[in-house]
Structure formats: structure tokens, C-alpha cells
Design a protein around this motif. Sequence first.
Motif, PDB file in Angstrom:
ATOM      1  N   ALA A   1       0.955  -1.131  -0.046  1.00 58.58           N
ATOM      2  CA  ALA A   1       0.245  -0.039   0.029  1.00 58.58           C
ATOM      3  C   ALA A   1       0.830   1.327   0.098  1.00 58.58           C
ATOM      4  O   ALA A   1       0.508   2.179  -0.599  1.00 58.58           O
TER       5      ALA A   1
ATOM      6  N   ASN B   1      -1.015   4.673  -1.042  1.00 61.40           N
ATOM      7  CA  ASN B   1      -1.987   4.499  -0.367  1.00 61.40           C
ATOM      8  C   ASN B   1      -1.602   4.456   1.273  1.00 61.40           C
ATOM      9  O   ASN B   1      -1.438   3.309   1.767  1.00 61.40           O
TER      10      ASN B   1
ATOM     11  N   ASP C   1      -4.350   3.376   4.181  1.00 62.42           N
ATOM     12  CA  ASP C   1      -4.173   1.968   4.051  1.00 62.42           C
ATOM     13  C   ASP C   1      -2.747   1.275   4.577  1.00 62.42           C
ATOM     14  O   ASP C   1      -2.919   0.288   5.341  1.00 62.42           O
TER      15      ASP C   1
ATOM     16  N   ARG D   1     -10.249   4.130  -7.167  1.00 69.51           N
ATOM     17  CA  ARG D   1     -11.060   3.966  -6.113  1.00 69.51           C
ATOM     18  C   ARG D   1     -11.676   2.839  -6.053  1.00 69.51           C
ATOM     19  O   ARG D   1     -12.096   2.267  -4.865  1.00 69.51           O
TER      20      ARG D   1
ATOM     21  N   LYS E   1      -9.732  -0.102  -4.823  1.00 71.38           N
ATOM     22  CA  LYS E   1      -9.335   0.043  -3.436  1.00 71.38           C
ATOM     23  C   LYS E   1     -10.733  -0.412  -2.636  1.00 71.38           C
ATOM     24  O   LYS E   1     -10.636  -1.061  -1.374  1.00 71.38           O
TER      25      LYS E   1
END
Length: 583
Positions: free
Chosen positions: A12, A17, A20, A246, A249
Motif C-alpha cells: 500500500a 495508499n 491503508d 478508487r 480500493k
Amino acid sequence: MADEAKAKGNAAFSGGNYTDAIRHFTDAINLAPTNHVLYSNRSAAYASLNQYSDALSDAKKTVDLKPDWAKGYSRLGAAHHGLRQYDEAVSAYKKGLEVDPNNETLKSGLADAQSAQAAASASSRPRGPPNNLFGDAFGPDMWAKLTADPATRLYMQQPDFVKMMKDLQRNPSNLNLYLQDQRVMQALSVLLNVKMQAHAPGDEMEMEMPDSPPKERKRPADETEPVKEKKREPEPGPMEVSEGEREVKEKKAQAQKEKEAGNAAYKKKDFETAIAHYTKAFELDDGDISFLTNRAAVYLEMGKYDECIKDCEKAVERGRELRSDYKMVARALTRKGSALVKMAKTSKDYEPAIETFQKALTEHRNPDTLKKLNDAERAKKELEQQEYFNPELAEKEREKGNEYFKEQKYPEAIKHYTEALRRNPKDAKAYSNRAASYTKLGAMPEGLKDAEKCIEIDPKFSKGYTRKGAIQFFMKEFDKALETYQEGLKHDPQNPELLEGVRSCVQQINRASRGDLTPDELKERQEKAMQDPEIQNILTDPVMAQVLKDLQENPKAAQDHMKNPSVMNKIQKLISAGIVQMR
């Protein structure tokens, strides 16, 4: 499990990210709260989100857990720098360099912190007009502003533009070098919240100022980036993700929820529900093979071994495609091996299970997998013996061995006796016969071992004692041979071979007692006795040392010692061994 969460956190983080990544690193820390690397990684993730207070807390924990690890001080310095605590940042980097003087990351961080420290000191003193009107534009929120603006968002995908902006963030005075680049001018317009119109070279540049001036920043213009990595420098601000990213995810997050629900159902023995959740999880995210291995575990528990094996094979195949953690691939192989063991009915059926466990160990040497391999190999061997067991064929092989023994073909006899024992490992006669063959060939240790096995299987079988006693007598261990013959007479008091054995042993022991041994015989017997652990223990016994001394110097005391049966028995062994001679 901690390694798995850590790997997800690293993935991540690499993908930008950071939220995350923090969640995964937190899960890993809950499982392994003393792992300094996990706190270090989470500190970097917090710093990438400009959450420097949290980054500082994790950095301090990293240093507390591992004071001799240079990277911990790098995290600590970066967090202090992000909080504009430049004195503390400089101190942290210097401490790190004491641990690793050649660490380039620490050297670079120290230089940046010292530069920011000097600039902060300079800004606190009265001074003239600033050297660079645009220095405050390149602060820590620069990346977030550029990402949020539609006009500059596309530039963030262009490496040369990112490189120029990083250079300006480090040294705003280099702005003159990039004024000809329209992208830089557009970025400057966004950062200063003004509209700029560029003209041809040499023209003046107009600025349309907003109704109110930009809020003055306290951060010095030449402040460096807060977090630096040796190999990878994470962007301080989060990147805006596309709709597709998105959605991916969100699916991954939903898949994890399904997995957690599956785990809860599995613990409750609600296997069908667990399978449904794991199946849904894999449908949402086929990049995580743990969903397959978990479902395989449920199938294994339910006794659906074929389904378990299919899931494990699919997990291994998919794991290799994704280059998943080798531990996850090893887990799938181990689970497959366990299913194959459950299905095994013959010794041959264990072979693919053993091969699968061996493959798992090449991926990751796990103690649990190694135990499963050893258990499978042992079960295979035991089953082979059961499958080979046939008393009728064993008796035929023993009779063939007897024929060869009569013909004095002892190696051939041993071959057939061995086959007889494979067919019937509990045949005391076969062990007795093979012991006799070994004795004829002079292989006394092998013969003695077979004779002892014969007695173990059938303690009332006289031949076992006569075989063992004969071998010990031949090896000139007369006292041991005497004990063997006497033990045999307890079960068969009138056995002529056992009685003759006792008589022969007593005769040899009395020869030593009377001193009738020749010098060569005495020397040979003494050398052999000194290699016997029992004789060695007697000679090193302090009580027996005093007894032997009294035999030479104090006859009356020696007579008292002889009344003790244990002492008398030990003296007799020493006499038989030629160590002690009675005159």
C-alpha cells in the motif's frame, strides 16, 4: 500473520495508499508489538500524510526498541523536521551517525535540518527585503495544491516536472532557472493563488492579485522535505486517485471484511457460511491468495479433500503469477499435503503428500511443515511393513535360510533370514538363526544385537540366551556371558546348553581367580576390560578404591567389605577381567 500484514502495508505504501499502509502496519504491530521495523514503516506512512506528531511517536518507539538501528534515527529526525523542531532534528541525525557514520540518508537529513535551522534563525532577526518573494509557495502543502488543481494535476504524472518542483522546494532561489517552462509558471500561479499571464521574452509579467493577500507562512523558504528515504522518497501529500483506482480500493476493503467474516464463521464451526464469505472475498479481490488458502482449510476440516486440493493448487498457481509472499505459497502447499495424507490408504498414497511437503519446505522452512513431513514418512514406513507382513511367506524364507546355513553358505542364509524378518518382524526364531549366521561370519556385534532382539520378542525362548551367551563367551566377556546363561536358566532350568555355558564361564573365571592365565592372556583380558564402561565405573568408584586398598593393606577390613553382596559382585568382575588377582 504479522508478516502478511506487513507485506500488505509495504504494498500500500509503494502504491501511495498511505492510509491503508498505516492500517496494515497497525494490524501487524498488534500481532508483533516488539517489532521495531513495523513502527519505523508506520512512522514513514504518517510522515507521508504530514501527520508528524504520530510519525514522531512511532519514531521514538522505534529507537526505544532498537537503539543501534540507524534508520530509527532517520525517522526521528524527519518527524522533528516536519514539526519544525530543527534543533531536535539535528540532534537525532547526529545520534544516528554515531551508530552508522557512513549512512548517506542520515548525512543528507542532517544537512537539510541544519539548513532549515539556519534559515529559521535568520528569519527571527530583523532583515531587509526577502531574497525570494516566492519561497513560501514551496511549503509542505505544495503537492496537495498541485494535485487538487485541474490544470496542474496532469503535470504530476510527468517526471521532469516533479523533479523541477522538488528542486524548487529544496532551493526556491533556483526559480530563475525554470521561468521559461510554462508548467512551472502555471504551478506558481496555483501555489500563490494568483493569475499570471506570461508574455514573450523581455516583456513585463502582469499579476492579478486576489482581494486579500495569501496568508503569510511561518515556514522558511529553504525548508527541505520532511521525510527522506534512501531508496524511495514518498510524496508529502496524497495523490488524487482515478475512479477506477478508487473502485479497486473499495473492493479490496470489502474483500477484507468478507475474509474477517469468514474467519469468525470458521471459529464457530459454521463452515458453509465461512466458505461463502471466502468465495465472495476472492471474487472481489483475486490478488490475495489467503482467501483461497482459508477456504481450503475449511474444506480440509469438512473432509472435502478434493476441493481443498483444488483450492491449494489454484492458490499456488495464482501466487506464482502475482509473486506473492513465499510463506503464503508454502502454506498452500502444506495444506495440500495435509489433504493428501488424509486421503492416503496405502503406502504409495503417501508419496505425493511427502513430495508436496518437501516443496513447501523449499518455499519456507516452517517447523509445522517439517513435522508433517516426518509424520508422513513414518506413517508410510509403518504401512509398508503392514502391507508386506505375511507369516506364511516369512516361514518359507526362514526355511530357505536354514538350508543355506546347513550348507555353510552363511551370507545367503542371512539374506533369507532378513527377508523372513521383513515379512514377520516379530519372529524370534528368525532373529536367533540370523544371530547364529553372523557368529559364523565373525560379525559379533551384529550377532549380539539379533540375539538381544530375540530375547526381547520372546523372553522364554532359550535359544536367544544361548546365542547371546555364546557370543559374549567368544568375546571373552565371561562374567557377562555367565549372567546371560543364568538368566536363561530361570526360564528353562534343565536346558543342557545353558548349563554347559555356565560351567564353561565359571571355569574361565576361576582360571583368572587362581592366576592360571598366561601373561599374554592376562594382558589381552586386561586391555579388553579397560574398554568396558562397567569396569571403568567400578575402578573410578571411591568406595571400591578404598576396598581395593584394604585388600592390599588391611585384610580384616577387606573381609568386612566382602560381606556386602554388591561389593563382592564388583570384586568378582574385576577378578574375571584380570584386573584383580587373588594370591
